[in-house]
Scaffold this motif. Structure first.
Motif, short mmCIF file in Angstrom:
data_model
loop_
_atom_site.label_atom_id
_atom_site.label_comp_id
_atom_site.label_asym_id
_atom_site.label_seq_id
_atom_site.Cartn_x
_atom_site.Cartn_y
_atom_site.Cartn_z
N UNK A 18 0.86 -1.20 0.00
CA UNK A 18 0.00 0.00 0.00
C UNK A 18 0.89 1.24 0.00
N UNK A 19 0.54 2.15 -0.89
CA UNK A 19 1.33 3.37 -0.96
C UNK A 19 1.11 4.22 0.29
N UNK A 20 2.18 4.81 0.75
CA UNK A 20 2.09 5.68 1.92
C UNK A 20 1.99 7.13 1.49
N UNK A 21 1.01 7.82 2.03
CA UNK A 21 0.83 9.24 1.71
C UNK A 21 1.90 10.04 2.45
N UNK A 22 2.73 10.72 1.69
CA UNK A 22 3.76 11.54 2.34
C UNK A 22 3.21 12.94 2.57
N UNK A 23 3.56 13.50 3.72
CA UNK A 23 3.05 14.81 4.09
C UNK A 23 4.14 15.85 3.92
N UNK A 24 3.76 16.96 3.32
CA UNK A 24 4.67 18.10 3.23
C UNK A 24 3.95 19.31 3.79
N UNK A 25 4.71 20.30 4.19
CA UNK A 25 4.15 21.49 4.82
C UNK A 25 3.36 22.32 3.80
N UNK A 26 2.15 22.66 4.17
CA UNK A 26 1.29 23.49 3.32
C UNK A 26 1.14 24.85 3.99
N UNK A 27 1.48 25.90 3.27
CA UNK A 27 1.28 27.26 3.78
C UNK A 27 -0.18 27.63 3.56
N UNK A 28 -0.98 27.51 4.62
CA UNK A 28 -2.42 27.70 4.50
C UNK A 28 -2.75 29.13 4.11
N UNK A 29 -2.09 30.09 4.76
CA UNK A 29 -2.38 31.49 4.46
C UNK A 29 -2.15 31.79 2.99
N UNK A 30 -1.08 31.25 2.44
CA UNK A 30 -0.78 31.49 1.01
C UNK A 30 -1.84 30.86 0.12
N UNK A 31 -2.28 29.64 0.47
CA UNK A 31 -3.29 28.96 -0.34
C UNK A 31 -4.63 29.69 -0.29
N UNK A 32 -5.00 30.20 0.90
CA UNK A 32 -6.27 30.91 1.02
C UNK A 32 -6.25 32.18 0.20
N UNK A 33 -5.17 32.95 0.33
CA UNK A 33 -5.11 34.22 -0.39
C UNK A 33 -5.05 34.00 -1.89
N UNK A 34 -4.51 32.87 -2.32
CA UNK A 34 -4.45 32.59 -3.76
C UNK A 34 -5.77 32.05 -4.29
N UNK A 35 -6.62 31.51 -3.38
CA UNK A 35 -7.82 30.82 -3.82
C UNK A 35 -8.99 31.71 -4.19
N UNK A 36 -9.06 32.91 -3.66
CA UNK A 36 -10.19 33.79 -3.96
C UNK A 36 -9.76 35.24 -3.78
N UNK A 37 -10.43 36.14 -4.46
CA UNK A 37 -9.97 37.54 -4.45
C UNK A 37 -10.26 38.28 -3.16
N UNK A 38 -11.35 37.96 -2.46
CA UNK A 38 -11.71 38.71 -1.25
C UNK A 38 -12.58 37.83 -0.37
N UNK A 39 -12.59 38.08 0.95
CA UNK A 39 -13.45 37.29 1.84
C UNK A 39 -14.92 37.41 1.44
N UNK A 40 -15.63 36.31 1.54
CA UNK A 40 -17.04 36.28 1.20
C UNK A 40 -17.81 36.08 2.50
N UNK A 41 -18.12 37.21 3.17
CA UNK A 41 -18.64 37.15 4.53
C UNK A 41 -20.12 37.50 4.59
N UNK A 42 -20.72 37.18 5.73
CA UNK A 42 -22.12 37.54 5.96
C UNK A 42 -22.24 39.04 6.17
N UNK A 43 -23.46 39.54 6.04
CA UNK A 43 -23.70 40.97 6.28
C UNK A 43 -23.35 41.33 7.72
N UNK A 44 -23.63 40.42 8.68
CA UNK A 44 -23.30 40.69 10.08
C UNK A 44 -21.79 40.83 10.26
N UNK A 45 -21.03 39.87 9.73
CA UNK A 45 -19.58 39.92 9.88
C UNK A 45 -19.01 41.16 9.22
N UNK A 46 -19.64 41.58 8.15
CA UNK A 46 -19.17 42.75 7.42
C UNK A 46 -19.36 44.04 8.22
N UNK A 47 -20.46 44.13 8.98
CA UNK A 47 -20.76 45.39 9.67
C UNK A 47 -20.25 45.43 11.11
#
Length: 439
Positions: free
Chosen positions: A1-30
Motif C-alpha cells: 500500500x502506498x504511503x501518503x507523504x506529508x509536506x508542509x502546506x502554507x495555509x495562508x498562502x493557499x487561502x489568499x491565492x484561492x479567492x480575491x476577497x473574503x465572502x462574509x455575511x452581512x453581520x460579519x461585514x458590519x
C-alpha cells in the motif's frame, strides 16, 4: 500500500491565492472590533520594548494583586478531585442556582424562584441571550453613553441603537428626563450600575424615577395591546461599592418591575474571578425559558467544577464577607490614590479633573488637553491625548470614546484591577512631569 507523504502546506498562502476577497455575511461585514483590545495591543508592544507602563486599561484583575477567594480555589480543587468534570445542566447545576437564590434573598432582599435563574459562562452570554430573546431586527434599544458594549450587541441582533449622552455633573448617569423622549420607541432599556467605565453608582431615587417611567410606558402599552418594554440591568459590580454609595436594584425600588427586569450578574468582578467564567441571568420565568434555550444551543454554560465550587462559596456568608472586606479595601486604596493624585495635579494648575470613586474598579478622569500643544504638536482628538500620556508618561488609559461617548473631551477610564499602589505612585509622577511640559 502506498504511503501518503506529508509536506508542509502554507495555509495562508493557499487561502489568499484561492479567492480575491473574503465572502462574509452581512453581520460579519458590519461588526466592529473592540476599541479597547486595540489599545491593549499598543500597551503590550510598549511593555515588550521595556518601557515602564502603568496599565490602567484592563477591566480585569492581576491574581498577584487580587487573588480569588481561598475558599473558592479550594472548592474548585475538591470539585476536580471528586470528578465533577462532565456536562452540567444547560441552565446550571441545581446547587448553584439554589445558592444564587439564597444569596439574593440574604443580601438584596429579593426572593426568586429557581426557574428564573440561568447560569452561563460569565455575564456576556446572558446579555447577548437577553437581546436575542427580546429584540427583533429593527427594534430600538435605549441606553446611556458612555456604555460598555451595547453598540456591539445592537449590531449583533440588528437593533436600532438610541444612545442618550450623559455628563459629569450627573456622574455620567442617565436620568428619567433624558430617557423620557425616547421611551415610547424602545423595546429594551439597558442600565449598568456600578458603571463600567465611570466607576459611579446610580442613586436609589434616580433608579426609581427610571423604573416609574418604564412602568408608566408599560401601562400605556397594555391598554393598546402593544409589546412591553423591558429593562436589562447589568449589576456585575454590585458588591463593589465604596463610602456612602449603595447599590439598589429595580425590583427593590419598584417591586412591580419584577415582571419587566432581566438582571445579569456573576463572580467575575466581585470575586476577581474573570477567568473562571461563572455568570448568571435572573429573569421573569416566561423570559428565562428562551434565554435558557439560547444559552443551551450556544453551549455557553460555565464549567461544571467551577459551578459546584461557586455554590459552596456563595453559601458561605462569612467567607464572602471576609473576602470583600479585604478586596474592597485594596481596590479603594488604589482608586483613592489615583483620585488624590489627580486632585493634587489639579491644585498645581495642571489641566486635569476626576470624579470621586463610588464603585467597581474604575475612576473617571479628565485630561483637558484639547487645543493645547506638546513639542510643537497640537492635541486635536482624544486619541492624541491617549497616545501622548501613553508614550510620554507610560500612563495607559481608555478614552470614553471607546464606550461611545462623544461629549466633553478628555474623559478616560482608569482601571485598578491589575496594578499596585507602588505602580500607581510612579505612574502619577511620570504623568505629572509630562503634563508640566504641555503648553
Amino acid at each position: 500500500m502506498a504511503t501518503l507523504s506529508r509536506s508542509l502546506v502554507d495555509v495562508a498562502e493557499q487561502v489568499s491565492a484561492g479567492r480575491p476577497a473574503p465572502d462574509l455575511s452581512a453581520l460579519a461585514d458590519r461588526l466592529s472590533g473592540s476599541a479597547i483590545l486595540k489599545i491593549a495591543a499598543e500597551v503590550r508592544a510598549l511593555q515588550a520594548a521595556g518601557q515602564p507602563v502603568l496599565n490602567l486599561t484592563v477591566g480585569d484583575f492581576s491574581p498577584k494583586e487580587f487573588p480569588i477567594p481561598a475558599a473558592l480555589a479550594q472548592a474548585c480543587v475538591r470539585a476536580f478531585e471528586t470528578g465533577q468534570t462532565n456536562y452540567p445542566p444547560s441552565d446550571g447545576v441545581p446547587e448553584l442556582r439554589a445558592a444564587i437564590a439564597r444569596l439574593y434573598e440574604r443580601e438584596l432582599g429579593l426572593r426568586y424562584p429557581l426557574e428564573s435563574i440561568i447560569v452561563q459562562s460569565g455575564g456576556r452570554p446572558g446579555i447577548y441571550a437577553a437581546y436575542l430573546t427580546l429584540v427583533d431586527p429593527g427594534e430600538a434599544v435605549l441606553y446611556p453613553l458612555p456604555s460598555w458594549n451595547n453598540n456591539y450587541y445592537c449590531q449583533l441582533v440588528g437593533a436600532r441603537a438610541i444612545e442618550v449622552p450623559t455628563d459629569a455633573a450627573n456622574g455620567f448617569m442617565p436620568t428619567a428626563e433624558a430617557l423620557a423622549p425616547h421611551i415610547g420607541a424602545a423595546r429594551l432599556v439597558v442600565i449598568n450600575t456600578p458603571v463600567n467605565p465611570t466607576g459611579t453608582v446610580m442613586p436609589a431615587e434616580q433608579l426609581r424615577a427610571i423604573c416609574d417611567l418604564i412602568l408608566e410606558e408599560n401601562h400605556r402599552r397594555a391598554r393598546r395591546g402593544a409589546r412591553g418594554l423591558y429593562l436589562l440591568f447589568d449589576q456585575i459590580y454590585w458588591m463593589l461599592t465604596f463610602g456612602a454609595a449603595r447599590h439598589v436594584t429595580p425590583v427593590e425600588v419598584a417591586p412591580e418591575m419584577a415582571a419587566w427586569t432581566i438582571m445579569v450578574d456573576g463572580i467575575s468582578k466581585s470575586f476577581a474571578a474573570t477567568g473562571l467564567r461563572v455568570g448568571w441571568t435572573i429573569a421573569p420565568p416566561d423570559v428565562a425559558q428562551p434565554i435558557r434555550d439560547i444559552i443551551a444551543h450556544a453551549g455557553a454554560w460555565a464549567p461544571k467544577p467551577v459551578q459546584v465550587a461557586t455554590a459552596e462559596l456563595l453559601d458561605d456568608a462569612e467567607a464572602v464577607h471576609e473576602y470583600h472586606q479585604q478586596m474592597k479595601t485594596e481596590a479603594q486604596r488604589r482608586l483613592d490614590a489615583l483620585y488624590q493624585g489627580f486632585q493634587a495635579m489639579r491644585a498645581a494648575g495642571l489641566p486635569v479633573d476626576c470624579l470621586a470613586p463610588q464603585g467597581a474598579i474604575y475612576l473617571s478622569a479628565r485630561l483637558d488637553l484639547l487645543g493645547r500643544s506638546f513639542d510643537g504638536r497640537s492635541f486635536t482628538s482624544n486619541d492624541d491625548i491617549r497616545r501622548f500620556v501613553l508614550e510620554q508618561a507610560g500612563f495607559a488609559v481608555v478614552p470614553f470614546d471607546a464606550f461611545g461617548f462623544q461629549g466633553e473631551p478628555g474623559w478616560v477610564r482608569l482601571s485598578v484591577g491589575a496594578v499596585s499602589l507602588a505602580d500607581i505612585e510612579s505612574g502619577l509622577q511620570r504623568l505629572h512631569r509630562a503634563l508640566e511640559r504641555v503648553r
